[in-house]
Design a protein around this motif. Structure first.
Motif, short mmCIF file in Angstrom:
data_model
loop_
_atom_site.label_atom_id
_atom_site.label_comp_id
_atom_site.label_asym_id
_atom_site.label_seq_id
_atom_site.Cartn_x
_atom_site.Cartn_y
_atom_site.Cartn_z
N ALA A 182 0.83 -1.21 0.00
CA ALA A 182 0.00 0.00 0.00
C ALA A 182 0.86 1.26 0.00
O ALA A 182 0.54 2.25 -0.68
N GLU A 183 1.97 1.25 0.73
CA GLU A 183 2.85 2.40 0.74
C GLU A 183 3.48 2.62 -0.64
O GLU A 183 3.58 3.76 -1.13
N ALA A 184 3.89 1.54 -1.29
CA ALA A 184 4.44 1.65 -2.65
C ALA A 184 3.38 2.19 -3.60
O ALA A 184 3.67 3.02 -4.48
N LEU A 185 2.13 1.76 -3.42
CA LEU A 185 1.04 2.26 -4.25
C LEU A 185 0.81 3.75 -4.00
O LEU A 185 0.49 4.50 -4.93
N GLY A 186 1.00 4.18 -2.77
CA GLY A 186 0.89 5.61 -2.46
C GLY A 186 1.93 6.43 -3.21
O GLY A 186 1.65 7.54 -3.68
N VAL A 187 3.13 5.88 -3.35
CA VAL A 187 4.17 6.54 -4.14
C VAL A 187 3.73 6.64 -5.60
O VAL A 187 3.88 7.68 -6.24
N ALA A 188 3.14 5.56 -6.12
CA ALA A 188 2.66 5.57 -7.51
C ALA A 188 1.59 6.64 -7.70
O ALA A 188 1.60 7.38 -8.70
N VAL A 189 0.67 6.75 -6.76
CA VAL A 189 -0.38 7.77 -6.84
C VAL A 189 0.23 9.16 -6.85
O VAL A 189 -0.12 10.02 -7.66
N ALA A 190 1.19 9.40 -5.95
CA ALA A 190 1.83 10.71 -5.87
C ALA A 190 2.57 11.05 -7.17
O ALA A 190 2.54 12.18 -7.64
N LEU A 191 3.26 10.05 -7.74
CA LEU A 191 4.00 10.29 -8.98
C LEU A 191 3.06 10.61 -10.12
O LEU A 191 3.35 11.50 -10.94
N ASN A 192 1.93 9.93 -10.20
CA ASN A 192 0.97 10.23 -11.25
C ASN A 192 0.40 11.63 -11.06
O ASN A 192 0.22 12.37 -12.03
N ALA A 193 0.13 12.01 -9.82
CA ALA A 193 -0.37 13.36 -9.56
C ALA A 193 0.69 14.39 -9.91
O ALA A 193 0.39 15.43 -10.51
#
Length: 109
Positions: free
Chosen positions: A82-93
Motif C-alpha cells: 500500500a505504501e508503494a502504491l501511495g508513491v505511484a499515486v503521488a508520482l501520477n499526480a
C-alpha cells in the motif's frame, strides 16, 4: 474485479505464444528483466515493490498480476505494498501537475 490467478494463467499462455513467434524479443525482455538482480544493490522485496508501483503508473495489469504475487512471495506485507502504491499515486499526480504547466505554456504560444 479480475480473477488474478486465472488472469496470470491466461497471460502466461499468451506470452508463451508470443515467445514462439518472436523468441529474440522474449530473450531480450528476460535479459532486461533479470539485469537488476545481478547487481545485488536492492533486495527482491524492494525490486518487487518498485515493480508494482511502476506497473500501476504504466497501467499494466500483467505487471500488477505478476509482481504482486512476487512481492508477497518475497515477504512484502499488505501495508508495504500500500505504501508503494501511495508513491505511484503521488508520482501520477506530480506528472499531471507538470503536464498542466506544459499545457498552460502551450496556451501562451
Amino acid at each position: 474485479m479480475l480473477d488474478w490467478n486465472e488472469y496470470r494463467k491466461e497471460l502466461a499462455g499468451r506470452l508463451g505464444e508470443f515467445a514462439e513467434l518472436s523468441p529474440g524479443t522474449m530473450e531480450g525482455y528476460k535479459a532486461l528483466s533479470g539485469a537488476g538482480k545481478k547487481t545485488g544493490h536492492l533486495d527482491a522485496k524492494t525490486r518487487e515493490l518498485i515493480a508494482i508501483a511502476v506497473g500501476v503508473t504504466t497501467r499494466c495489469d500483467g505487471c500488477i498480476a505478476v509482481h504482486t504475487k512476487a512481492a508477497k512471495a518475497a515477504g512484502a506485507s499488505r501495508e508495504e505494498i500500500a505504501e508503494a502504491l501511495g508513491v505511484a499515486v503521488a508520482l501520477n499526480a506530480g506528472a499531471a501537475m507538470v503536464y498542466s504547466a506544459r499545457a498552460l505554456d502551450a496556451l501562451g504560444e
